[in-house]
Design a protein around this motif. Structure first.
Motif, PDB file in Angstrom:
ATOM      1  N   LEU A 142       0.814  -1.222   0.000  1.00 14.54           N
ATOM      2  CA  LEU A 142       0.000   0.000   0.000  1.00 14.54           C
ATOM      3  C   LEU A 142       0.846   1.271   0.000  1.00 14.54           C
ATOM      4  O   LEU A 142       0.336   2.354  -0.286  1.00 14.54           O
ATOM      5  N   ASP A 144       3.572   3.864  -1.465  1.00 15.05           N
ATOM      6  CA  ASP A 144       3.947   4.276  -2.814  1.00 15.05           C
ATOM      7  C   ASP A 144       5.448   4.508  -2.894  1.00 15.05           C
ATOM      8  O   ASP A 144       5.984   5.372  -2.201  1.00 15.05           O
ATOM      9  N   ALA A 159      -5.796  -4.442 -16.628  1.00 12.31           N
ATOM     10  CA  ALA A 159      -6.587  -4.206 -15.425  1.00 12.31           C
ATOM     11  C   ALA A 159      -7.435  -2.945 -15.590  1.00 12.31           C
ATOM     12  O   ALA A 159      -8.611  -2.905 -15.195  1.00 12.31           O
ATOM     13  N   GLN A 160      -6.843  -1.905 -16.181  1.00 11.93           N
ATOM     14  CA  GLN A 160      -7.583  -0.669 -16.419  1.00 11.93           C
ATOM     15  C   GLN A 160      -8.694  -0.889 -17.444  1.00 11.93           C
ATOM     16  O   GLN A 160      -9.828  -0.438 -17.259  1.00 11.93           O
ATOM     17  N   ARG A 165      -8.684  -6.736 -11.140  1.00 17.02           N
ATOM     18  CA  ARG A 165      -7.731  -6.477 -10.074  1.00 17.02           C
ATOM     19  C   ARG A 165      -6.384  -7.025 -10.503  1.00 17.02           C
ATOM     20  O   ARG A 165      -6.232  -8.229 -10.709  1.00 17.02           O
ATOM     21  N   ARG A 168      -0.845  -5.666  -8.315  1.00 15.56           N
ATOM     22  CA  ARG A 168      -0.651  -4.669  -7.253  1.00 15.56           C
ATOM     23  C   ARG A 168      -1.813  -4.695  -6.277  1.00 15.56           C
ATOM     24  O   ARG A 168      -1.626  -4.716  -5.050  1.00 15.56           O
ATOM     25  N   GLU A 169      -3.028  -4.690  -6.826  1.00 17.02           N
ATOM     26  CA  GLU A 169      -4.211  -4.678  -5.971  1.00 17.02           C
ATOM     27  C   GLU A 169      -4.362  -5.990  -5.201  1.00 17.02           C
ATOM     28  O   GLU A 169      -4.802  -6.002  -4.043  1.00 17.02           O
ATOM     29  N   GLU A 170      -4.018  -7.099  -5.837  1.00 16.04           N
ATOM     30  CA  GLU A 170      -4.082  -8.396  -5.154  1.00 16.04           C
ATOM     31  C   GLU A 170      -3.189  -8.380  -3.912  1.00 16.04           C
ATOM     32  O   GLU A 170      -3.595  -8.856  -2.839  1.00 16.04           O
ATOM     33  N   GLN A 172      -2.149  -5.644  -2.286  1.00 12.87           N
ATOM     34  CA  GLN A 172      -2.649  -4.642  -1.342  1.00 12.87           C
ATOM     35  C   GLN A 172      -3.827  -5.154  -0.522  1.00 12.87           C
ATOM     36  O   GLN A 172      -4.067  -4.675   0.590  1.00 12.87           O
ATOM     37  N   LEU A 173      -4.549  -6.131  -1.051  1.00 18.10           N
ATOM     38  CA  LEU A 173      -5.679  -6.723  -0.342  1.00 18.10           C
ATOM     39  C   LEU A 173      -5.263  -7.923   0.520  1.00 18.10           C
ATOM     40  O   LEU A 173      -6.120  -8.565   1.140  1.00 18.10           O
TER      41      LEU A 173
END
Length: 291
Positions: A142, A144, A159-160, A165, A168-170, A172-173
């Motif tokens: 999380l 930067d 992803a965009q 997801r 990176r998001e995987e 972060q979760l």
């Protein structure tokens, strides 16, 4: 003193964690039969990869994993200085990987996932529960990294585009595909007596059944993703890879994904993360190095 009487020097915590990360990558590569992925049978949906290259790539990352673990021990806490230190180490590790593979991207996603987990494990080596390690890794993810370049990778572009997801998001979760899907399936299949290789295949399929794999989306779009997810779920519902019906469905899924040129590389990276966390959890102690 005779050479045969010399005792080997005990490995440091950083060296043991690096060993475990590389072992996880090699175990993932060797696991067979994986749908459309490089394994002992062949190259899957890839034209530029083979098993020997995957092994060489994994081994090239050992110094980076060791340095990340050392950085964790030196900084001692989750924070921006540690995040930026391991970011730099990861980028240097990627360059070493590309030099080994002559420019082929074999493990870029795995550097991110396993790098975070190695660092998180080294921060609190007495805390070996997968969920706890994943949570520390999420706290790092999380943050930067101010020095990281920001060109959009293929995964980030996809992803965009699809609202999926990404890696990176995987992270972060807290790696939900690993903690909530792969590890429970791995343990369930083991408890059912399916054998270690089948249990690992089932863990991969559990990831594939729900992950919005950006590698598949990039190569085969939403059709490829749906084929992967539904096909993986069908194998599990048929009894998993240890059953005859499950093996038939697994073979069919392999054929379908290869025909679509859809390789679930994101799922493979997360399987390596799963095997790494499983190895830590099942080990006696990463502090003392007894496995």
């Amino acid at each position: 003193m005779h050479a045969f009487n010399l005792q080997p020097k005990p490995l440091s915590l950083a060296e043991r964690l690096a060993d475990m990360a590389v072992d996880a990558l090699i175990d993932e590569a060797d696991l067979s039969p994986k749908p459309a992925l490089v394994d002992r049978r062949g190259n899957g949906a890839h034209t530029d990869l083979h098993l020997g290259l995957m092994h060489a790539s994994a081994l090239s990352l050992w110094p980076a994993f060791k340095e990340m673990a050392q950085a964790a021990s030196e900084f001692g806490e989750v924070g921006l200085p540690l995040r930026e230190a391991i970011g730099l180490i990861g980028r240097e590790g990627e360059q070493a990987m590309l030099a080994t593979t002559h420019g082929v991207n074999t493990h870029r996603g795995a550097i991110w996932a396993l790098g975070l987990l190695v660092t998180a494990a080294a921060l609190e080596p007495e805390s070996t529960a997968p969920g706890a390690i994943a949570l520390r890794a999420a706290r790092l993810a999380l943050l930067d990294d101010r020095y990281a370049p920001h060109p959009l990778s293929h995964g980030a572009q996809v992803a965009q585009r699809y609202g999926a997801r990404g890696a990176r998001e995987e992270a972060q979760l807290g790696f939900p595909a690993v903690i909530q899907r792969a590890l429970p399936q791995l343990k369930h299949s083991r408890a059912a007596g399916h054998g270690e290789q089948n249990a690992r295949l089932d863990a991969l399929l559990a990831i594939m059944s729900s992950l919005a794999d950006t590698c598949v989306l990039y190569r085969a779009g939403e059709t490829g993703l749906q084929t992967m997810q539904l096909g993986a779920q069908a194998v599990l519902e048929a009894g998993g890879s240890a059953s005859l019906a499950g093996r038939r469905r697994l073979h069919r899924l392999d054929e379908q994904l290869i025909a679509l040129n859809a390789s679930p590389g994101g799922a493979a990276d997360l399987l390596a993360a799963c095997l790494f966390l499983d190895r830590i959890e099942s080990g006696d102690s990463i502090i003392q190095g007894v496995f």
